[in-house]
Design a protein around this motif. Structure first.
Motif, PDB file in Angstrom:
ATOM      1  N   TRP A   3       0.813  -1.218   0.000  1.00 51.61           N
ATOM      2  CA  TRP A   3       0.000   0.000   0.000  1.00 51.61           C
ATOM      3  C   TRP A   3       0.843   1.264   0.000  1.00 51.61           C
ATOM      4  O   TRP A   3       0.409   2.317  -0.462  1.00 51.61           O
ATOM      5  CB  TRP A   3      -0.940  -0.002   1.202  1.00 51.61           C
ATOM      6  CG  TRP A   3      -0.267  -0.070   2.537  1.00 51.61           C
ATOM      7  CD1 TRP A   3       0.104  -1.199   3.218  1.00 51.61           C
ATOM      8  CD2 TRP A   3       0.141   1.035   3.347  1.00 51.61           C
ATOM      9  NE1 TRP A   3       0.697  -0.861   4.408  1.00 51.61           N
ATOM     10  CE2 TRP A   3       0.736   0.497   4.524  1.00 51.61           C
ATOM     11  CE3 TRP A   3       0.036   2.413   3.218  1.00 51.61           C
ATOM     12  CZ2 TRP A   3       1.246   1.302   5.529  1.00 51.61           C
ATOM     13  CZ3 TRP A   3       0.535   3.223   4.227  1.00 51.61           C
ATOM     14  CH2 TRP A   3       1.137   2.659   5.369  1.00 51.61           C
ATOM     15  N   ARG A 127      -2.886   5.344   8.346  1.00 51.37           N
ATOM     16  CA  ARG A 127      -2.638   4.026   7.724  1.00 51.37           C
ATOM     17  C   ARG A 127      -1.509   3.301   8.443  1.00 51.37           C
ATOM     18  O   ARG A 127      -1.595   2.103   8.716  1.00 51.37           O
ATOM     19  CB  ARG A 127      -2.273   4.206   6.249  1.00 51.37           C
ATOM     20  CG  ARG A 127      -3.338   4.859   5.385  1.00 51.37           C
ATOM     21  CD  ARG A 127      -2.791   5.081   3.985  1.00 51.37           C
ATOM     22  NE  ARG A 127      -3.642   5.936   3.181  1.00 51.37           N
ATOM     23  CZ  ARG A 127      -3.213   6.677   2.170  1.00 51.37           C
ATOM     24  NH1 ARG A 127      -1.927   6.669   1.852  1.00 51.37           N
ATOM     25  NH2 ARG A 127      -4.050   7.423   1.481  1.00 51.37           N
ATOM     26  N   GLU A 128      -0.435   4.027   8.729  1.00 54.25           N
ATOM     27  CA  GLU A 128       0.730   3.429   9.385  1.00 54.25           C
ATOM     28  C   GLU A 128       0.372   2.864  10.754  1.00 54.25           C
ATOM     29  O   GLU A 128       0.775   1.744  11.099  1.00 54.25           O
ATOM     30  CB  GLU A 128       1.839   4.480   9.534  1.00 54.25           C
ATOM     31  CG  GLU A 128       2.492   4.922   8.246  1.00 54.25           C
ATOM     32  CD  GLU A 128       3.569   3.965   7.770  1.00 54.25           C
ATOM     33  OE1 GLU A 128       3.777   2.934   8.440  1.00 54.25           O
ATOM     34  OE2 GLU A 128       4.185   4.253   6.731  1.00 54.25           O
ATOM     35  N   ASP A 131      -1.736  -0.313  10.488  1.00 49.86           N
ATOM     36  CA  ASP A 131      -0.896  -1.446  10.099  1.00 49.86           C
ATOM     37  C   ASP A 131      -0.015  -1.890  11.262  1.00 49.86           C
ATOM     38  O   ASP A 131       0.175  -3.094  11.491  1.00 49.86           O
ATOM     39  CB  ASP A 131      -0.036  -1.032   8.896  1.00 49.86           C
ATOM     40  CG  ASP A 131       0.694  -2.210   8.259  1.00 49.86           C
ATOM     41  OD1 ASP A 131       0.088  -3.295   8.130  1.00 49.86           O
ATOM     42  OD2 ASP A 131       1.869  -2.041   7.878  1.00 49.86           O
ATOM     43  N   ASP A 134      -2.110  -3.931  13.712  1.00 44.20           N
ATOM     44  CA  ASP A 134      -2.345  -5.281  13.186  1.00 44.20           C
ATOM     45  C   ASP A 134      -1.136  -6.183  13.405  1.00 44.20           C
ATOM     46  O   ASP A 134      -1.270  -7.335  13.853  1.00 44.20           O
ATOM     47  CB  ASP A 134      -2.654  -5.224  11.680  1.00 44.20           C
ATOM     48  CG  ASP A 134      -4.072  -4.758  11.382  1.00 44.20           C
ATOM     49  OD1 ASP A 134      -4.979  -5.058  12.184  1.00 44.20           O
ATOM     50  OD2 ASP A 134      -4.268  -4.113  10.350  1.00 44.20           O
ATOM     51  N   LYS A 135       0.034  -5.676  13.091  1.00 45.26           N
ATOM     52  CA  LYS A 135       1.249  -6.487  13.207  1.00 45.26           C
ATOM     53  C   LYS A 135       1.588  -6.771  14.669  1.00 45.26           C
ATOM     54  O   LYS A 135       2.063  -7.862  15.006  1.00 45.26           O
ATOM     55  CB  LYS A 135       2.411  -5.779  12.500  1.00 45.26           C
ATOM     56  CG  LYS A 135       2.249  -5.766  10.983  1.00 45.26           C
ATOM     57  CD  LYS A 135       3.347  -4.974  10.294  1.00 45.26           C
ATOM     58  CE  LYS A 135       3.164  -5.029   8.779  1.00 45.26           C
ATOM     59  NZ  LYS A 135       4.127  -4.169   8.063  1.00 45.26           N
ATOM     60  N   MET A 166      -3.277  -6.365   4.152  1.00 47.26           N
ATOM     61  CA  MET A 166      -3.232  -5.797   5.499  1.00 47.26           C
ATOM     62  C   MET A 166      -4.189  -6.553   6.407  1.00 47.26           C
ATOM     63  O   MET A 166      -5.065  -7.281   5.944  1.00 47.26           O
ATOM     64  CB  MET A 166      -3.596  -4.312   5.452  1.00 47.26           C
ATOM     65  CG  MET A 166      -2.683  -3.478   4.565  1.00 47.26           C
ATOM     66  SD  MET A 166      -3.214  -1.750   4.444  1.00 47.26           S
ATOM     67  CE  MET A 166      -2.584  -1.114   6.008  1.00 47.26           C
ATOM     68  N   GLY A 170      -5.860  -2.162   9.389  1.00 50.62           N
ATOM     69  CA  GLY A 170      -5.342  -1.524   8.185  1.00 50.62           C
ATOM     70  C   GLY A 170      -6.372  -1.503   7.072  1.00 50.62           C
ATOM     71  O   GLY A 170      -6.548  -0.491   6.381  1.00 50.62           O
ATOM     72  N   THR A 171      -7.073  -2.626   6.920  1.00 51.76           N
ATOM     73  CA  THR A 171      -8.076  -2.709   5.872  1.00 51.76           C
ATOM     74  C   THR A 171      -9.278  -1.826   6.183  1.00 51.76           C
ATOM     75  O   THR A 171      -9.768  -1.097   5.308  1.00 51.76           O
ATOM     76  CB  THR A 171      -8.536  -4.171   5.701  1.00 51.76           C
ATOM     77  OG1 THR A 171      -7.402  -4.988   5.381  1.00 51.76           O
ATOM     78  CG2 THR A 171      -9.575  -4.297   4.588  1.00 51.76           C
TER      79      THR A 171
END
Length: 223
Positions: A3, A127-128, A131, A134-135, A166, A170-171
């Motif tokens: 992305w 966005r960052e 993400d 999520d990680k 993602m 993120g999604t």
């Protein structure tokens, strides 16, 4: 597809007026707002609730891309907090709070110019962080409630959003972002979109996402 390298995510920003870019940047920060008000900050940071509230509300009150004097004053008041005079090692949730604050500082500095690149930087922050969450969840032993619901959501999302590989946050952030940008571009250049019925719906979408992010952040133990 990564992305970060997809130019299509920035195409809509290039089509916006400065007023519209301000609306898009504000909505990105709105998606990061709940961790600022829903998770207590360390007392050592010295950030008064009244100062934080002034920062958030002054940014909401004027979204035309022009210099915002009230926001500038709120930033000055915030900079007086001990947070900015000392080195800190934040917990996981606190790192989100610091990044969200940084997003507001970026917006305050950009107003009066608010170029496409500056707008993209603020929006990319949302966005960052999505993400990153999520990680962190994926690599943590902590179980965050709602896993089945998150998997169900991903299974029903349009492929244009899941093609980045993602996770849930993120999604979902991209889905909400897409809805916001679509509505902004469909509005007239000088329209006060966020005071309309559609605008209030967009704010609710951002708040729902932000609330869920806050619940996930508070699931992780604090040292």
């Amino acid at each position: 597809m990564d992305w970060r390298d997809d130019e299509t995510l920035s195409t809509q920003i290039r089509a916006m007026s400065r007023r519209q870019r301000n609306q898009a940047a504000y909505l990105a920060l709105r998606r990061l707002e709940r961790p600022l008000v829903g998770i207590p900050m360390p007392e050592s940071w010295g950030v008064e609730a009244s100062v934080m509230n002034a920062l958030l509300r002054s940014g909401e009150a004027q979204m035309d891309g022009e210099v915002n004097r009230e926001l500038q004053q709120a930033v000055i008041d915030l900079h007086a907090a001990p947070l900015f005079q000392s080195e800190i090692e934040p917990e996981f949730a606190q790192s989100f709070q610091l990044e969200a604050i940084n997003g507001w500082l970026m917006l305050g500095d950009a107003l009066g110019e608010l170029s496409e690149a500056q707008t993209d930087k603020v929006i990319s922050l949302a966005r960052e962080l999505a993400d990153y969450l999520d990680k962190y969840m994926e690599n943590s032993l902590t179980v965050v409630a709602g896993e089945v619901d998150r998997e169900r959501y991903l299974a029903g999302v349009d492929e244009r959003f899941t093609s980045y590989g993602m996770g849930y946050f993120g999604t979902r952030n991209l889905v909400v972002e897409g809805a916001c940008h679509e509505a902004i571009l469909a509005s007239s250049v000088n329209e006060e979109l966020l005071s309309s019925v559609l605008g209030r719906q967009l704010l609710e979408l951002c708040d729902e996402y932000s609330n869920e992010m806050t619940l996930a952040l508070t699931a992780f133990p604090v040292d």
